[in-house]
Scaffold this motif. Structure first.
Motif, PDB file in Angstrom:
ATOM      1  N   GLY A 138       1.145  -1.257   0.120  1.00 38.76           N
ATOM      2  CA  GLY A 138      -0.233  -0.262   0.011  1.00 38.76           C
ATOM      3  C   GLY A 138       1.357   1.340   0.092  1.00 38.76           C
ATOM      4  O   GLY A 138       1.614   0.747   0.889  1.00 38.76           O
ATOM      5  N   ARG A 139       0.540   2.173  -1.258  1.00 33.89           N
ATOM      6  CA  ARG A 139       1.255   3.645  -1.284  1.00 33.89           C
ATOM      7  C   ARG A 139       0.159   4.498  -0.524  1.00 33.89           C
ATOM      8  O   ARG A 139      -0.631   4.695  -1.723  1.00 33.89           O
ATOM      9  N   LEU A 140       0.435   5.627   0.068  1.00 34.27           N
ATOM     10  CA  LEU A 140      -0.264   6.888  -0.028  1.00 34.27           C
ATOM     11  C   LEU A 140       0.550   7.907   0.756  1.00 34.27           C
ATOM     12  O   LEU A 140       1.562   7.804   1.292  1.00 34.27           O
ATOM     13  N   SER A 141       0.662   8.805  -0.324  1.00 30.51           N
ATOM     14  CA  SER A 141       1.574  10.181  -0.265  1.00 30.51           C
ATOM     15  C   SER A 141       0.405  11.815   0.026  1.00 30.51           C
ATOM     16  O   SER A 141      -0.824  11.086  -0.792  1.00 30.51           O
ATOM     17  N   TRP A 142       0.678  12.481   0.323  1.00 32.58           N
ATOM     18  CA  TRP A 142      -0.421  13.667   0.281  1.00 32.58           C
ATOM     19  C   TRP A 142       1.144  14.691   0.907  1.00 32.58           C
ATOM     20  O   TRP A 142       1.917  14.745   1.385  1.00 32.58           O
ATOM     21  N   THR A 143       0.910  16.128  -0.093  1.00 32.74           N
ATOM     22  CA  THR A 143       1.467  17.319  -0.082  1.00 32.74           C
ATOM     23  C   THR A 143       0.607  18.135   0.616  1.00 32.74           C
ATOM     24  O   THR A 143      -0.749  17.903   1.053  1.00 32.74           O
ATOM     25  N   ALA A 144       1.182  18.839   2.030  1.00 36.16           N
ATOM     26  CA  ALA A 144       1.386  19.583   2.710  1.00 36.16           C
ATOM     27  C   ALA A 144       1.794  21.264   2.267  1.00 36.16           C
ATOM     28  O   ALA A 144       2.519  21.230   2.682  1.00 36.16           O
ATOM     29  N   LYS A 145       0.670  22.080   1.986  1.00 32.16           N
ATOM     30  CA  LYS A 145       1.405  23.471   2.340  1.00 32.16           C
ATOM     31  C   LYS A 145       0.821  24.766   3.478  1.00 32.16           C
ATOM     32  O   LYS A 145      -0.780  24.111   3.227  1.00 32.16           O
ATOM     33  N   GLN A 146       1.039  24.968   4.090  1.00 33.01           N
ATOM     34  CA  GLN A 146       0.977  26.698   4.152  1.00 33.01           C
ATOM     35  C   GLN A 146       1.414  28.020   3.695  1.00 33.01           C
ATOM     36  O   GLN A 146       3.390  27.892   3.819  1.00 33.01           O
ATOM     37  N   ASP A 147       1.097  28.810   3.104  1.00 30.97           N
ATOM     38  CA  ASP A 147       1.677  30.033   2.498  1.00 30.97           C
ATOM     39  C   ASP A 147       1.359  31.108   4.166  1.00 30.97           C
ATOM     40  O   ASP A 147       1.531  30.754   5.120  1.00 30.97           O
ATOM     41  N   GLY A 148       2.068  31.978   3.450  1.00 33.74           N
ATOM     42  CA  GLY A 148       2.451  33.601   4.554  1.00 33.74           C
ATOM     43  C   GLY A 148       3.739  34.007   4.248  1.00 33.74           C
ATOM     44  O   GLY A 148       4.263  33.629   3.329  1.00 33.74           O
ATOM     45  N   ALA A 149       4.088  34.627   5.523  1.00 34.48           N
ATOM     46  CA  ALA A 149       5.140  34.899   5.137  1.00 34.48           C
ATOM     47  C   ALA A 149       6.439  33.922   5.829  1.00 34.48           C
ATOM     48  O   ALA A 149       6.283  32.790   5.215  1.00 34.48           O
ATOM     49  N   PRO A 150       7.313  33.963   5.045  1.00 37.17           N
ATOM     50  CA  PRO A 150       8.687  33.083   5.041  1.00 37.17           C
ATOM     51  C   PRO A 150       8.707  32.292   6.277  1.00 37.17           C
ATOM     52  O   PRO A 150       9.149  31.063   5.984  1.00 37.17           O
ATOM     53  N   ALA A 151       8.383  33.298   7.547  1.00 39.06           N
ATOM     54  CA  ALA A 151       8.641  32.504   8.633  1.00 39.06           C
ATOM     55  C   ALA A 151       7.803  31.655   9.339  1.00 39.06           C
ATOM     56  O   ALA A 151       7.551  30.563  10.006  1.00 39.06           O
ATOM     57  N   GLU A 152       6.611  31.416   7.948  1.00 40.90           N
ATOM     58  CA  GLU A 152       5.343  30.813   7.850  1.00 40.90           C
ATOM     59  C   GLU A 152       4.909  29.223   6.844  1.00 40.90           C
ATOM     60  O   GLU A 152       4.533  28.810   7.263  1.00 40.90           O
ATOM     61  N   ARG A 153       5.635  29.796   6.137  1.00 43.89           N
ATOM     62  CA  ARG A 153       5.879  29.020   4.946  1.00 43.89           C
ATOM     63  C   ARG A 153       6.375  27.702   4.411  1.00 43.89           C
ATOM     64  O   ARG A 153       7.191  27.550   5.299  1.00 43.89           O
ATOM     65  N   LEU A 154       5.718  26.617   4.736  1.00 44.70           N
ATOM     66  CA  LEU A 154       5.307  25.326   5.142  1.00 44.70           C
ATOM     67  C   LEU A 154       5.187  24.265   3.960  1.00 44.70           C
ATOM     68  O   LEU A 154       4.394  24.623   3.371  1.00 44.70           O
ATOM     69  N   ASP A 155       5.587  23.421   2.764  1.00 39.92           N
ATOM     70  CA  ASP A 155       5.366  23.154   1.690  1.00 39.92           C
ATOM     71  C   ASP A 155       6.448  21.410   2.012  1.00 39.92           C
ATOM     72  O   ASP A 155       7.788  21.208   2.675  1.00 39.92           O
ATOM     73  N   VAL A 156       5.623  19.993   2.205  1.00 41.62           N
ATOM     74  CA  VAL A 156       5.972  19.175   2.932  1.00 41.62           C
ATOM     75  C   VAL A 156       5.501  17.991   2.344  1.00 41.62           C
ATOM     76  O   VAL A 156       3.930  17.931   1.312  1.00 41.62           O
ATOM     77  N   LEU A 157       6.018  16.560   1.942  1.00 38.73           N
ATOM     78  CA  LEU A 157       5.425  15.681   1.339  1.00 38.73           C
ATOM     79  C   LEU A 157       5.826  14.326   2.697  1.00 38.73           C
ATOM     80  O   LEU A 157       6.361  13.855   3.070  1.00 38.73           O
ATOM     81  N   HIS A 158       4.116  13.674   3.313  1.00 38.91           N
ATOM     82  CA  HIS A 158       4.236  12.626   3.864  1.00 38.91           C
ATOM     83  C   HIS A 158       3.964  12.058   3.318  1.00 38.91           C
ATOM     84  O   HIS A 158       2.611  11.247   2.309  1.00 38.91           O
ATOM     85  N   ALA A 159       4.706  10.401   3.200  1.00 37.12           N
ATOM     86  CA  ALA A 159       5.026   9.016   3.054  1.00 37.12           C
ATOM     87  C   ALA A 159       4.117   8.017   3.709  1.00 37.12           C
ATOM     88  O   ALA A 159       4.924   7.474   4.516  1.00 37.12           O
ATOM     89  N   TRP A 160       3.433   7.182   3.145  1.00 36.19           N
ATOM     90  CA  TRP A 160       3.777   5.748   3.799  1.00 36.19           C
ATOM     91  C   TRP A 160       3.734   4.851   2.650  1.00 36.19           C
ATOM     92  O   TRP A 160       2.952   4.943   1.687  1.00 36.19           O
TER      93      TRP A 160
END
Length: 171
Positions: free
Chosen positions: A98-120
């Motif tokens: 089984g394979r599951l992945s998602w990207t998750a993002k938070q926009d905003g100022a550089p101190a708040e910006r986040l971009d992830v890939l969580h994979a299983w």
């Protein structure tokens, strides 16, 4: 000899190229990949076994069961709800992990910006065993802050998720 499968990584999220990377894995006896998969992909189960997730929603409809291309959001690690997109979804089958992945993002100022890939990755192993591997690459200043903390809260948080997932699957 047994060869174990690995997570498939898009170039942008290749482990070691972001600001924080964690890898957690368990191998347990007496469970199948299908039993674990049900509790991982049904987000209505998450808050029952993992206390670091909240405010799960589906802004474009669908859910609570994840599927390829589904948009959802959730809060975790003290961040406001992150906008997520399922980018890989393959249910386990005979000889197929089984394979599951998602990207998750938070926009905003550089101190708040986040971009992830969580994979299983969830696979049946010989001897009535199941292997559950979860890895995450994070890009952004909030990720760098997490990476500098000891112990790394992401590493501990994902271990709690794995432990809860296994306990839920065991019933």
């Amino acid at each position: 000899m047994t060869t174990q499968n690995a997570i498939t990584w898009p170039e942008r999220y290749l482990p070691g190229t972001g600001d924080n990377f964690v890898s957690n894995e368990v191998v347990v006896k007496g469970l199948s990949a299908a039993q674990v998969w049900r509790f991982l992909t049904d987000t209505s189960e998450w808050e029952g076994y993992y206390d670091n997730v909240a405010d799960i929603s589906f802004p474009e409809g669908g859910g609570p069961v994840l599927k390829d291309g589904l948009v959802f959001s959730f809060g975790t690690f003290g961040f406001p709800p992150l906008a997520a997109l399922v980018t890989e979804f393959q249910a386990p089958a005979d000889g197929v992990p089984g394979r599951l992945s998602w990207t998750a993002k938070q926009d905003g100022a550089p101190a708040e910006r986040l971009d992830v890939l969580h994979a299983w990755l969830i696979e049946d192993l010989p001897g009535d065993r199941v292997r559950v591997l979860t890895q995450e690459t994070q890009i952004g200043q909030p990720a760098a802050v997490l990476a500098d903390e000891r112990p790394n809260p992401m590493l501990n948080g994902h271990q709690a998720w794995l432990d809860g997932l296994i306990n839920a699957a065991r019933g």
